[in-house]
Design an enzyme around this catalytic site. Sequence first.
Site, PDB file in Angstrom:
ATOM      1  N   THR A  28      -2.840   5.876   2.299  1.00 23.64           N
ATOM      2  CA  THR A  28      -2.948   7.333   2.416  1.00 23.64           C
ATOM      3  C   THR A  28      -1.933   8.063   1.546  1.00 23.64           C
ATOM      4  O   THR A  28      -2.204   9.156   1.025  1.00 23.64           O
ATOM      5  CB  THR A  28      -2.718   7.740   3.893  1.00 23.64           C
ATOM      6  OG1 THR A  28      -3.732   7.112   4.673  1.00 23.64           O
ATOM      7  CG2 THR A  28      -2.778   9.234   4.093  1.00 23.64           C
ATOM      8  N   CYS A 291       2.012  -8.698  25.514  1.00 22.51           N
ATOM      9  CA  CYS A 291       3.026  -7.656  25.764  1.00 22.51           C
ATOM     10  C   CYS A 291       3.812  -7.410  24.480  1.00 22.51           C
ATOM     11  O   CYS A 291       4.162  -8.359  23.782  1.00 22.51           O
ATOM     12  CB  CYS A 291       4.022  -8.115  26.826  1.00 22.51           C
ATOM     13  SG  CYS A 291       3.322  -8.201  28.449  1.00 22.51           S
TER      14      CYS A 291
HETATM   15  N1  ASP Z   1      -6.227   3.365   6.010  1.00 24.47           N
HETATM   16  C1  ASP Z   1      -4.942   3.663   5.412  1.00 24.47           C
HETATM   17  C2  ASP Z   1      -4.332   2.367   4.923  1.00 24.47           C
HETATM   18  O1  ASP Z   1      -3.796   1.618   5.686  1.00 24.47           O
HETATM   19  C3  ASP Z   1      -4.062   4.338   6.372  1.00 24.47           C
HETATM   20  C4  ASP Z   1      -2.685   4.666   5.848  1.00 24.47           C
HETATM   21  O2  ASP Z   1      -2.330   4.483   4.706  1.00 24.47           O
HETATM   22  O3  ASP Z   1      -1.880   5.148   6.633  1.00 24.47           O
HETATM   23  O4  ASP Z   1      -4.409   2.083   3.782  1.00 24.47           O
END
Ligand code: ASP
Length: 354
Positions: A28, A291
């Site tokens: 992201t 856990c």
């Molecule tokens: N789907 C994305 C990834 O893991 C989510 C992220 O980057 O936070 O590449």
Amino acid sequence: MSFKTISINTAIPNDPRSRVALIYTGGTFGMVHGADGSLVPFDFSLILEHLPTLRNLKLDITVVSFDDPIDSSNIEPRHWQLIGTIIQDLYERCDGFVVLHGTDTMAFTASALSFMLRGLAKPVIFTGAQLPITETRSDARENLITALEIASAGKDGKAVVPEVCIYFGNELMRGNRARKVESTHFDAFRSDNYPLLAKAGVTISYNAAYIDYRVKGELQVLNQFNTGVSILKLFPGINEATVSSILNTPGLKAVVLETYGSGNATTAAWFTELLKSAIDRGILVLNISQCVGGMVMQGKYETSRHLIDVGFSSVRDMTTESAVTKLMLLLGESRHLEAESEVQKSWAGEITEV
Ligand code: ASP
């Protein structure tokens, strides 16, 4: 798989404070809205345009960017190998490394690298973001800037954190102890069984007592993986056909059995027999608890005593992410390493010694 490298020296005309490699794999962090409104990766060589404040860090940054940045759900061992090779190639030149990675599988990649990089004496800091850097409220900027600070931090000519870590949401964790626990809020990771290595506030306060400063010798990169590993998570009502089909998977070499509480499992005869027959066929079975805190203590309850008799290996408080990646590496490197005994030894602080 290929990558491109560019150099950004933000100290010119002075000498840089430190030399850091910034490895961009995707996730992201580096997304922008494409023509159709969906999120697509931006050209990472333009990072200074998105984050001009990088110039204030006075670092010599070698930016290595995957040609095809990926969502971390598509990560495979070949990507771990590539990250390991990049770090090995730049190891003499750089004082530290930051790896930008999607959060979904970051704990797996950080765990894998912590086992691959034997003798690591420099920081390898994984980070990413919950919101793309182009969004106004993004956490990307703070995560990257502080990760670079940590990767370049030195004292008396030595790295302050010579470990593979995850830095996220103001917290620095040992990479092989962290798990992704949150998909919406900014505090995406937690380390339940090991203290934070640092907390970032007005200053970055390091928890030196918990950082691994052992002298580890030369860097050696292990990079052979065998993916004949499976996870079997117990639940009340799990049936014989399901357990049998997993344990009879062709090519299976090891299973992470996610048990209850302190390592307990059903005492049903069919279950014990299936597991015993798998172990007799040479399949390694690790007892890992569902856990997130505490540790496996085989024999504490009657519902785990039968597992000792059957031949389960206990790795106390290792995370599933650590166990899976360490097993793949041990099995891949099996010509050199004995998987069953090695998996129970703490290689990079992934198991609490008792
Ligand atoms: N789907 C994305 C990834 O893991 C989510 C992220 O980057 O936070 O590449």
